[in-house]
Design an enzyme around this catalytic site. Structure first.
Site, PDB file in Angstrom:
ATOM      1  N   ARG A 170      89.318   8.511   6.976  1.00 40.12           N
ATOM      2  CA  ARG A 170      88.432   8.053   5.906  1.00 40.12           C
ATOM      3  C   ARG A 170      87.416   9.128   5.532  1.00 40.12           C
ATOM      4  O   ARG A 170      87.199   9.401   4.350  1.00 40.12           O
ATOM      5  CB  ARG A 170      87.697   6.774   6.328  1.00 40.12           C
ATOM      6  CG  ARG A 170      88.547   5.548   6.489  1.00 40.12           C
ATOM      7  CD  ARG A 170      89.367   5.249   5.232  1.00 40.12           C
ATOM      8  NE  ARG A 170      88.554   4.855   4.094  1.00 40.12           N
ATOM      9  CZ  ARG A 170      88.943   4.975   2.820  1.00 40.12           C
ATOM     10  NH1 ARG A 170      90.104   5.517   2.519  1.00 40.12           N
ATOM     11  NH2 ARG A 170      88.170   4.568   1.845  1.00 40.12           N
ATOM     12  N   ILE A 171      86.790   9.733   6.536  1.00 45.13           N
ATOM     13  CA  ILE A 171      85.744  10.705   6.231  1.00 45.13           C
ATOM     14  C   ILE A 171      86.331  11.968   5.618  1.00 45.13           C
ATOM     15  O   ILE A 171      85.873  12.437   4.573  1.00 45.13           O
ATOM     16  CB  ILE A 171      84.922  11.040   7.491  1.00 45.13           C
ATOM     17  CG1 ILE A 171      84.140   9.800   7.937  1.00 45.13           C
ATOM     18  CG2 ILE A 171      83.957  12.192   7.221  1.00 45.13           C
ATOM     19  CD1 ILE A 171      83.409   9.970   9.247  1.00 45.13           C
ATOM     20  N   CYS A 187      76.316   7.209   9.230  1.00 44.51           N
ATOM     21  CA  CYS A 187      76.010   6.617   7.928  1.00 44.51           C
ATOM     22  C   CYS A 187      74.765   5.740   8.018  1.00 44.51           C
ATOM     23  O   CYS A 187      73.895   5.775   7.131  1.00 44.51           O
ATOM     24  CB  CYS A 187      77.196   5.809   7.421  1.00 44.51           C
ATOM     25  SG  CYS A 187      77.830   4.589   8.605  1.00 44.51           S
ATOM     26  N   THR A 188      74.647   4.977   9.094  1.00 47.85           N
ATOM     27  CA  THR A 188      73.510   4.071   9.243  1.00 47.85           C
ATOM     28  C   THR A 188      72.217   4.842   9.466  1.00 47.85           C
ATOM     29  O   THR A 188      71.163   4.478   8.923  1.00 47.85           O
ATOM     30  CB  THR A 188      73.758   3.086  10.401  1.00 47.85           C
ATOM     31  OG1 THR A 188      74.994   2.398  10.168  1.00 47.85           O
ATOM     32  CG2 THR A 188      72.639   2.075  10.514  1.00 47.85           C
ATOM     33  N   THR A 233      74.641  -0.219  18.106  1.00 48.91           N
ATOM     34  CA  THR A 233      74.583   0.955  17.235  1.00 48.91           C
ATOM     35  C   THR A 233      73.514   1.891  17.771  1.00 48.91           C
ATOM     36  O   THR A 233      72.457   1.435  18.219  1.00 48.91           O
ATOM     37  CB  THR A 233      74.267   0.595  15.771  1.00 48.91           C
ATOM     38  OG1 THR A 233      74.085   1.804  15.017  1.00 48.91           O
ATOM     39  CG2 THR A 233      73.012  -0.255  15.645  1.00 48.91           C
ATOM     40  N   GLY A 234      73.809   3.166  17.729  1.00 48.74           N
ATOM     41  CA  GLY A 234      72.829   4.156  18.165  1.00 48.74           C
ATOM     42  C   GLY A 234      71.975   4.668  17.028  1.00 48.74           C
ATOM     43  O   GLY A 234      71.152   5.563  17.210  1.00 48.74           O
ATOM     44  N   ARG A 275      79.174  -6.511  12.572  1.00 49.35           N
ATOM     45  CA  ARG A 275      80.336  -6.089  11.805  1.00 49.35           C
ATOM     46  C   ARG A 275      80.850  -7.301  11.017  1.00 49.35           C
ATOM     47  O   ARG A 275      81.111  -8.349  11.595  1.00 49.35           O
ATOM     48  CB  ARG A 275      81.427  -5.541  12.731  1.00 49.35           C
ATOM     49  CG  ARG A 275      81.061  -4.247  13.430  1.00 49.35           C
ATOM     50  CD  ARG A 275      80.831  -3.117  12.432  1.00 49.35           C
ATOM     51  NE  ARG A 275      80.570  -1.852  13.077  1.00 49.35           N
ATOM     52  CZ  ARG A 275      81.491  -0.910  13.276  1.00 49.35           C
ATOM     53  NH1 ARG A 275      82.748  -1.105  12.879  1.00 49.35           N
ATOM     54  NH2 ARG A 275      81.169   0.220  13.860  1.00 49.35           N
TER      55      ARG A 275
END
Length: 312
Positions: free
Chosen positions: A5-6, A145-146, A204-205, A227
């Site tokens: 995807r990336i 992304c986050t 999530t980190g 999610r």
């Protein structure tokens, strides 16, 4: 390196720019003909309307040929021979400085890891990119992304009002690591449940990573993820205790000013009645939703910001 995807979307993004030229793609699992198909047809971002061809030698987009390689061992990738100065490391496997040295041995001059890294310097555009030193930094991480959504938001709020403590939740679209139906997932039992059938709490980190790019927030911010069964676009909920009392309108004014000034193109701002699909293929790292946030008291506020977790 890596055409999932990336990697595929990095290639799409470069075609909109005149200052970047892709000379080679390495992926040992994808041949040129299939690579062309993957690039042309995208279930989320739509069909690429240009001319795309592929064969065993590479792929050709609008007449420009890109060489394809199929090396499992990154030390064997001839980046120098193909003229690649910069490598985007997007396999998700080689995420440390030591592992990325392999690309430098192959002739690359710089490596950008498209994921958080345990030891590579981490840079988020609009937040700490001014700390990048081209003489010192050869392997860098562009975080997640986050983190790219959260950090610009947190920076503006912290710089203007001060953040005493904060909790973040990201309501996150499905990604490729999840399972289409229930299956084994030894390290994360909930993560093994079917993606399309569940809202799945996850770790999530991203919030802790903000402490790396904004050191004054280290230890003041943590978070988690849900999610959800959507294809793309996620949203951050940042709930803060502020150092300085403020009106909600004042916070929005500061964020809007940043979106029109120093963070233009990185931080967006909207007062429209938007939903997630409105941000598919949106290049901003983070878009503040002024109407979605709420305030309980002058020092206790919830802020909401959208991001295309594949494209932003």
């Amino acid at each position: 390196n890596g055409f999932g995807r990336i990697g595929s979307l990095v290639l799409r993004a470069t075609l909109d720019r005149k200052d970047v030229k892709v000379v080679a793609i390495n992926d040992p699992f994808i041949e040129g003909e299939y690579m062309a198909y993957m690039f042309k047809y995208d279930s989320v971002h739509g069909r690429y309307e240009g001319d795309v061809q592929g064969d065993k030698h590479g792929i050709t987009i609008n007449g420009e040929q890109i060489k394809t390689l199929a090396m499992m061992d990154p030390t064997q990738i001839p980046w120098g021979e193909v003229g690649a100065d910069y490598v985007v490391e997007s396999t998700g496997v080689f995420t440390t400085v030591d592992k990325c040295q392999a690309h430098l041995k192959g002739g690359a001059k710089k490596v950008v890891i498209s994921a958080p890294s345990a030891d590579a310097p981490m840079f988020v555009m609009g937040v700490n990119a001014d700390k990048y030193d081209p003489k010192q930094h050869t392997v860098v991480s562009n975080a997640s992304c986050t983190t790219n959504c959260l950090a610009p938001l947190a920076k503006v709020v912290n710089d203007t009002f001060g953040i005493k403590e904060a909790l973040m939740t990201t309501v996150h679209a499905t990604t490729a690591t999840q399972k289409t139906v229930d299956g084994p997932s030894k390290k994360d039992w909930r993560g093994g449940r079917g993606a399309s059938a569940n809202i799945i709490p996850s770790s999530t980190g991203a919030a802790k990573a903000v402490g790396k790019v904004i050191p004054e927030l280290n230890g003041k911010l943590t978070g988690m993820a849900f999610r959800v069964p959507t294809q793309d676009v996620s949203v951050v909920d940042l709930t803060c205790i502020l150092e300085k009392p403020a009106k909600y309108e004042d916070i929005m004014a500061a964020l809007k000013a940043a979106s029109e000034g120093p963070m233009k193109g990185i931080l967006g701002y909207t007062e429209d009645d938007v939903v997630s699909s409105d941000f598919v293929s949106d290049p901003a790292s983070s878009t503040v939703d002024a109407k979605a946030g709420i305030m309980l008291s002058p020092t206790f506020v919830k802020l909401v910001s959208w991001y295309d977790n594949e494209w932003g």
